[in-house]
Write a protein that holds these residues in place. Structure first.
Motif, PDB file in Angstrom:
ATOM      1  N   ARG A  60       0.814  -1.217   0.000  1.00  0.00           N
ATOM      2  CA  ARG A  60       0.000   0.000   0.000  1.00  0.00           C
ATOM      3  C   ARG A  60       0.847   1.266   0.000  1.00  0.00           C
ATOM      4  NH1 ARG A  60      -4.195  -0.812   4.776  1.00  0.00           N
ATOM      5  NH2 ARG A  60      -2.530  -2.109   5.633  1.00  0.00           N
ATOM      6  N   GLY A  61       2.070   1.134  -0.445  1.00  0.00           N
ATOM      7  CA  GLY A  61       2.955   2.284  -0.464  1.00  0.00           C
ATOM      8  C   GLY A  61       2.479   3.407  -1.358  1.00  0.00           C
ATOM      9  N   TYR A  62       1.660   3.061  -2.366  1.00  0.00           N
ATOM     10  CA  TYR A  62       1.162   4.088  -3.282  1.00  0.00           C
ATOM     11  C   TYR A  62       0.351   5.158  -2.563  1.00  0.00           C
ATOM     12  CZ  TYR A  62      -3.269   1.562  -3.014  1.00  0.00           C
ATOM     13  OH  TYR A  62      -4.415   0.966  -2.570  1.00  0.00           O
ATOM     14  N   LEU A  63      -0.233   4.813  -1.408  1.00  0.00           N
ATOM     15  CA  LEU A  63      -1.025   5.799  -0.661  1.00  0.00           C
ATOM     16  C   LEU A  63      -0.135   6.925  -0.134  1.00  0.00           C
ATOM     17  CD1 LEU A  63      -3.381   3.389   1.329  1.00  0.00           C
ATOM     18  CD2 LEU A  63      -3.968   4.808  -0.659  1.00  0.00           C
ATOM     19  N   GLN A  64       1.006   6.548   0.451  1.00  0.00           N
ATOM     20  CA  GLN A  64       1.903   7.585   0.964  1.00  0.00           C
ATOM     21  C   GLN A  64       2.621   8.308  -0.166  1.00  0.00           C
ATOM     22  OE1 GLN A  64       1.935   8.912   3.716  1.00  0.00           O
ATOM     23  NE2 GLN A  64       3.809  10.116   3.768  1.00  0.00           N
ATOM     24  N   ILE A  65       2.905   7.603  -1.248  1.00  0.00           N
ATOM     25  CA  ILE A  65       3.484   8.275  -2.420  1.00  0.00           C
ATOM     26  C   ILE A  65       2.532   9.379  -2.890  1.00  0.00           C
ATOM     27  CG2 ILE A  65       4.074   7.984  -4.856  1.00  0.00           C
ATOM     28  CD1 ILE A  65       5.126   5.192  -4.131  1.00  0.00           C
ATOM     29  N   ALA A  66       1.250   9.026  -3.018  1.00  0.00           N
ATOM     30  CA  ALA A  66       0.263  10.022  -3.424  1.00  0.00           C
ATOM     31  C   ALA A  66       0.154  11.134  -2.397  1.00  0.00           C
ATOM     32  CB  ALA A  66      -1.102   9.347  -3.618  1.00  0.00           C
ATOM     33  N   ASN A  67       0.273  10.795  -1.110  1.00  0.00           N
ATOM     34  CA  ASN A  67       0.193  11.804  -0.052  1.00  0.00           C
ATOM     35  C   ASN A  67       1.301  12.835  -0.199  1.00  0.00           C
ATOM     36  OD1 ASN A  67      -0.913  12.976   2.275  1.00  0.00           O
ATOM     37  ND2 ASN A  67       0.350  11.733   3.645  1.00  0.00           N
ATOM     38  N   PHE A  68       2.522  12.358  -0.439  1.00  0.00           N
ATOM     39  CA  PHE A  68       3.647  13.262  -0.660  1.00  0.00           C
ATOM     40  C   PHE A  68       3.406  14.160  -1.872  1.00  0.00           C
ATOM     41  CE2 PHE A  68       6.596  10.515   1.890  1.00  0.00           C
ATOM     42  CZ  PHE A  68       7.142  11.519   2.668  1.00  0.00           C
ATOM     43  N   ILE A  69       3.023  13.553  -2.974  1.00  0.00           N
ATOM     44  CA  ILE A  69       2.915  14.307  -4.220  1.00  0.00           C
ATOM     45  C   ILE A  69       1.766  15.308  -4.166  1.00  0.00           C
ATOM     46  CG2 ILE A  69       2.431  14.113  -6.691  1.00  0.00           C
ATOM     47  CD1 ILE A  69       3.977  11.476  -6.665  1.00  0.00           C
ATOM     48  N   VAL A  70       0.623  14.901  -3.642  1.00  0.00           N
ATOM     49  CA  VAL A  70      -0.509  15.827  -3.541  1.00  0.00           C
ATOM     50  C   VAL A  70      -0.160  17.006  -2.645  1.00  0.00           C
ATOM     51  CG1 VAL A  70      -2.864  16.083  -2.667  1.00  0.00           C
ATOM     52  CG2 VAL A  70      -2.274  14.113  -4.071  1.00  0.00           C
ATOM     53  N   ALA A  71       0.453  16.736  -1.479  1.00  0.00           N
ATOM     54  CA  ALA A  71       0.847  17.823  -0.583  1.00  0.00           C
ATOM     55  C   ALA A  71       1.849  18.747  -1.271  1.00  0.00           C
ATOM     56  CB  ALA A  71       1.432  17.265   0.704  1.00  0.00           C
ATOM     57  N   GLY A  72       2.789  18.165  -2.035  1.00  0.00           N
ATOM     58  CA  GLY A  72       3.765  18.986  -2.739  1.00  0.00           C
ATOM     59  C   GLY A  72       3.140  19.870  -3.803  1.00  0.00           C
ATOM     60  N   VAL A  73       2.196  19.318  -4.567  1.00  0.00           N
ATOM     61  CA  VAL A  73       1.519  20.108  -5.597  1.00  0.00           C
ATOM     62  C   VAL A  73       0.696  21.228  -4.946  1.00  0.00           C
ATOM     63  CG1 VAL A  73      -0.264  20.022  -7.386  1.00  0.00           C
ATOM     64  CG2 VAL A  73       1.496  18.250  -7.291  1.00  0.00           C
ATOM     65  N   LEU A  74       0.044  20.928  -3.844  1.00  0.00           N
ATOM     66  CA  LEU A  74      -0.708  21.965  -3.130  1.00  0.00           C
ATOM     67  C   LEU A  74       0.221  23.078  -2.638  1.00  0.00           C
ATOM     68  CD1 LEU A  74      -3.201  19.766  -1.063  1.00  0.00           C
ATOM     69  CD2 LEU A  74      -3.768  21.290  -2.976  1.00  0.00           C
TER      70      LEU A  74
END
Length: 231
Positions: free
Chosen positions: A75-89
């Protein structure tokens, strides 16, 4: 800006005096408000999503494992998405901050540093850390003896993000003093120093301190973004 404020600013300029910073601030348009709002939601989203995963992932122990390791495993994709979404924001917030600040100290460097923080988060998600400390389950305990390319980029992204976060608290503090908000400026410096100490990646309870430092830094970003929206 209303007519009275415009007249006051023009009169101050004709008299050779600098108008009060608040007198020349411009109300953000709808697009700018949406960009600044990204800075309001980035922190709570990242921290809550990370904490939920830390509690739910089998074998993950926040007292030993940094949040970065959540990017590994099934389920690592969840934290990957968390990092990227926060970075884009955060990148969106950097643009919104630049459009909101107008003249005065920090109008260039604050957005740049907010942007660098966002870049560090995106890189931290796109390039995952190497397995360490027995996580994911089945991997060797302790730290890896050699870094992969992904692990090396991740190791560069983390200090880039943390140092940008600490630096921007001091830049914004200077801006707040210029605006006459000395108490807020003092708190900005205190939070920056606290984040610097908490985010040292070694020593006792390093992973917990790191999580608290990230949460504190994001809370400061949220508060500052809200203050920009209230103008």
């Amino acid at each position: 800006m209303d007519t009275t404020s415009t007249v006051d600013v023009d009169a101050a300029r004709l008299a050779g005096r600098s108008p009060h910073p608040h007198a020349v601030a411009q109300a953000p348009d709808a697009a700018t408000r949406r960009l600044v709002l990204a800075g309001v939601v980035a922190g709570p989203l990242f921290v809550v999503a990370g904490l939920v995963q830390a509690l739910a992932r089998e074998g993950f122990d926040l007292s030993r494992h940094p949040l970065s390791l959540l990017s590994l495993g099934d389920r690592g994709y969840l934290q990957i998405a968390n990092f990227i979404v926060a970075g884009v924001l955060m990148l969106a917030f950097a643009v919104g901050a630049r459009r909101s600040l107008g003249d005065g100290p920090g109008r260039v460097w604050a957005p740049v540093l907010f942007g660098l923080y966002g870049v560090g988060l995106v890189l931290g998600g796109a390039f995952t850390a190497d397995p360490a400390l027995g996580f994911p389950l089945g991997t060797p305990d302790g730290y890896p003896t050699e870094w992969t390319f992904h692990g090396g980029v991740h190791a560069f992204a983390a200090p880039l993000a943390f140092l940008a976060l600490v630096a921007v608290t001091f830049v914004v503090a200077k801006r707040l003093r210029w605006e006459g908000r000395r108490t807020a400026a003092a708190w900005s410096i205190v939070i920056g120093l606290a984040c610097l100490v908490l985010c040292v990646p070694f020593g006792p309870a390093a992973s917990i301190r790191l999580f608290v430092g990230v949460a504190l830094g994001f809370a400061w970003i949220t508060a500052y973004a809200v203050s920009l929206l209230r103008r």
